[in-house]
Design a protein around this motif. Structure first.
Motif, mmCIF file in Angstrom:
data_model
loop_
_atom_site.group_PDB
_atom_site.id
_atom_site.type_symbol
_atom_site.label_atom_id
_atom_site.label_comp_id
_atom_site.label_asym_id
_atom_site.label_seq_id
_atom_site.Cartn_x
_atom_site.Cartn_y
_atom_site.Cartn_z
ATOM 1 N N GLU A 1 0.827 -1.205 0.000
ATOM 2 C CA GLU A 1 0.000 0.000 0.000
ATOM 3 C C GLU A 1 0.859 1.252 0.000
ATOM 4 O OE1 GLU A 1 -2.690 -0.383 3.270
ATOM 5 O OE2 GLU A 1 -4.069 -1.681 2.150
ATOM 6 N N ALA A 2 1.966 1.209 0.735
ATOM 7 C CA ALA A 2 2.869 2.362 0.757
ATOM 8 C C ALA A 2 3.474 2.608 -0.620
ATOM 9 C CB ALA A 2 3.970 2.138 1.788
ATOM 10 N N ALA A 3 3.852 1.527 -1.314
ATOM 11 C CA ALA A 3 4.422 1.665 -2.653
ATOM 12 C C ALA A 3 3.375 2.170 -3.639
ATOM 13 C CB ALA A 3 4.993 0.325 -3.124
ATOM 14 N N ALA A 4 2.159 1.643 -3.541
ATOM 15 C CA ALA A 4 1.075 2.090 -4.416
ATOM 16 C C ALA A 4 0.768 3.560 -4.183
ATOM 17 C CB ALA A 4 -0.173 1.246 -4.178
ATOM 18 N N THR A 5 0.770 3.965 -2.922
ATOM 19 C CA THR A 5 0.495 5.368 -2.596
ATOM 20 C C THR A 5 1.535 6.291 -3.229
ATOM 21 O OG1 THR A 5 -0.565 4.783 -0.499
ATOM 22 C CG2 THR A 5 0.266 7.026 -0.701
ATOM 23 N N LYS A 6 2.796 5.884 -3.198
ATOM 24 C CA LYS A 6 3.853 6.719 -3.776
ATOM 25 C C LYS A 6 3.613 6.952 -5.271
ATOM 26 C CE LYS A 6 7.583 5.779 -0.520
ATOM 27 N NZ LYS A 6 8.952 5.233 -0.342
ATOM 28 N N ILE A 7 3.195 5.914 -5.983
ATOM 29 C CA ILE A 7 2.918 6.088 -7.411
ATOM 30 C C ILE A 7 1.712 6.993 -7.613
ATOM 31 C CG2 ILE A 7 2.206 4.917 -9.534
ATOM 32 C CD1 ILE A 7 3.853 2.527 -8.691
ATOM 33 N N LEU A 8 0.660 6.780 -6.838
ATOM 34 C CA LEU A 8 -0.560 7.589 -6.973
ATOM 35 C C LEU A 8 -0.283 9.062 -6.706
ATOM 36 C CD1 LEU A 8 -2.969 5.132 -5.129
ATOM 37 C CD2 LEU A 8 -3.121 5.753 -7.554
ATOM 38 N N VAL A 9 0.525 9.343 -5.693
ATOM 39 C CA VAL A 9 0.864 10.737 -5.372
ATOM 40 C C VAL A 9 1.782 11.316 -6.442
ATOM 41 C CG1 VAL A 9 2.089 12.216 -3.729
ATOM 42 C CG2 VAL A 9 0.525 10.464 -2.891
ATOM 43 N N ARG A 10 2.787 10.555 -6.834
ATOM 44 C CA ARG A 10 3.760 11.033 -7.828
ATOM 45 C C ARG A 10 3.108 11.359 -9.163
ATOM 46 N NH1 ARG A 10 7.547 6.508 -9.299
ATOM 47 N NH2 ARG A 10 5.928 6.128 -10.868
ATOM 48 N N GLU A 11 2.132 10.549 -9.557
ATOM 49 C CA GLU A 11 1.476 10.747 -10.846
ATOM 50 C C GLU A 11 0.280 11.689 -10.763
ATOM 51 O OE1 GLU A 11 2.925 9.737 -13.480
ATOM 52 O OE2 GLU A 11 4.450 8.624 -12.339
ATOM 53 N N GLY A 12 0.053 12.275 -9.579
ATOM 54 C CA GLY A 12 -1.010 13.255 -9.438
ATOM 55 C C GLY A 12 -2.407 12.683 -9.325
ATOM 56 N N VAL A 13 -2.490 11.360 -9.115
ATOM 57 C CA VAL A 13 -3.812 10.735 -8.968
ATOM 58 C C VAL A 13 -4.372 11.050 -7.580
ATOM 59 C CG1 VAL A 13 -5.095 8.574 -9.053
ATOM 60 C CG2 VAL A 13 -3.064 8.881 -10.504
ATOM 61 N N TRP A 14 -3.512 11.033 -6.595
ATOM 62 C CA TRP A 14 -3.882 11.401 -5.232
ATOM 63 C C TRP A 14 -3.111 12.657 -4.823
ATOM 64 C CZ3 TRP A 14 -4.096 6.562 -1.515
ATOM 65 C CH2 TRP A 14 -5.251 5.818 -1.808
ATOM 66 N N PRO A 15 -3.690 13.489 -3.939
ATOM 67 C CA PRO A 15 -2.979 14.668 -3.448
ATOM 68 C C PRO A 15 -1.818 14.281 -2.548
ATOM 69 C CG PRO A 15 -5.007 14.397 -2.249
ATOM 70 C CD PRO A 15 -5.044 13.379 -3.369
ATOM 71 N N GLU A 16 -0.901 15.204 -2.340
ATOM 72 C CA GLU A 16 0.274 14.946 -1.502
ATOM 73 C C GLU A 16 -0.115 14.512 -0.104
ATOM 74 O OE1 GLU A 16 4.331 14.715 -0.543
ATOM 75 O OE2 GLU A 16 3.387 15.030 -2.500
ATOM 76 N N SER A 17 -1.242 14.966 0.399
ATOM 77 C CA SER A 17 -1.683 14.632 1.747
ATOM 78 C C SER A 17 -1.941 13.145 1.925
ATOM 79 C CB SER A 17 -2.934 15.415 2.137
ATOM 80 O OG SER A 17 -3.998 15.098 1.253
ATOM 81 N N LYS A 18 -2.080 12.411 0.818
ATOM 82 C CA LYS A 18 -2.329 10.967 0.898
ATOM 83 C C LYS A 18 -1.043 10.169 1.119
ATOM 84 C CE LYS A 18 -6.778 10.143 -0.190
ATOM 85 N NZ LYS A 18 -7.653 9.215 0.527
ATOM 86 N N ARG A 19 0.112 10.830 1.008
ATOM 87 C CA ARG A 19 1.376 10.101 1.110
ATOM 88 C C ARG A 19 1.489 9.436 2.466
ATOM 89 N NH1 ARG A 19 5.964 10.288 -1.791
ATOM 90 N NH2 ARG A 19 5.305 12.160 -2.894
#
Length: 252
Positions: free
Chosen positions: A233-251
């Motif tokens: 989940e931590a690795a998935a979150t990093k991709i989602l945040v990096r690609e702008g799918v999720w906001p930085e606050s989701k990191r």
């Protein structure tokens, strides 16, 4: 021993720990809404591993282990009762968010637990009292201490008070990072994400896993966690945040 409180710091030598304990007992139980029969349990729950001395040899890690399980049971029981229409998957996503490190750390901050944690000078100098991992651990250790001191009902009442609306009025079902990454990849007509184990470190009672997430055509990302799923989940979150799918606050 790190002593950040000016009242405590002003007390000489052998009285420092006595005053620190007294001050913590006078203020923290009021915020917890719970008075300890055994004040030593609260003291132990607030003792970081870096503060161990030859005379004490004890810290909050065992209480944290216990409190984590008590918290999980209380949250699961509450969700089962308050969300009767939720599927198992929906309940799991709600559960994961409510027991997540960031949620526990937020609860700890609301109680100002960081100012009561006994830790080494070095840990304090590195900002230990503000670290999310330490705050989450202490939150769980306090729950464990209440459980040992007052039993399950006392711990359940404490959790319901501290989690408040998070438990009593659950909002929309949250989406977990792995599901979000899968849906994003499918939306881009890409193969499903892949997760590869990279490393396992730490002792058997507190392992740390490192996992790499890969989405075709994009840079991979690595995440760490106390379980393989948490690392994924931590690795998935990093991709989602990096690609702008999720906001930085989701990191993580």
């Amino acid at each position: 021993m790190a002593l950040r409180d000016p009242l405590v710091a002003a007390v000489p030598g052998d009285r420092i720990e006595q005053v620190a304990e007294l001050k913590g007992q006078n203020t923290l139980p009021g915020r917890l809404g719970y008075e300890f029969a055994d004040a030593g349990l609260l003291r132990l729950a607030l003792t970081h591993p870096s503060a161990q001395t030859a005379s004490s040899g004890a810290d909050y890690q065992r209480l944290e282990f216990l409190g984590d399980r008590v918290l999980g049971l209380v949250v699961a029981e509450s969700l089962y009762n308050t969300c009767p229409q939720d599927s198992e998957g929906a309940l799991a996503r709600r559960y994961n968010e409510l027991v997540h490190r960031d949620t526990c750390a937020a609860i700890a901050r609301s109680l100002d637990l960081g100012s009561h944690v006994r830790m080494s000078e070095a840990e304090a100098a590195s900002g230990g009292a503000e670290k999310a991992a330490i705050l989450a651990d202490v939150c769980e250790s306090v729950i464990g201490a209440v459980f040992l001191d007052g039993g399950y009902d006392a711990a359940r009442d404490l959790i319901h008070r501290l989690w408040g609306q998070r438990l009593s009025e659950p909002g929309p079902v949250p989406i977990d990072p792995k599901t979000a990454l899968q849906e994003w990849a499918q939306g881009m007509k890409l193969p499903l994400p892949e997760y590869n184990d990279v490393a396992r470190t730490g002792p058997d009672h507190a392992p740390q896993f490192t996992v790499e997430a890969r989405v075709s055509g994009y840079e991979p990302a690595r995440g760490t966690g106390s379980s393989k799923r948490a690392a994924q989940e931590a690795a998935a979150t990093k991709i989602l945040v990096r690609e702008g799918v999720w906001p930085e606050s989701k990191r993580e």
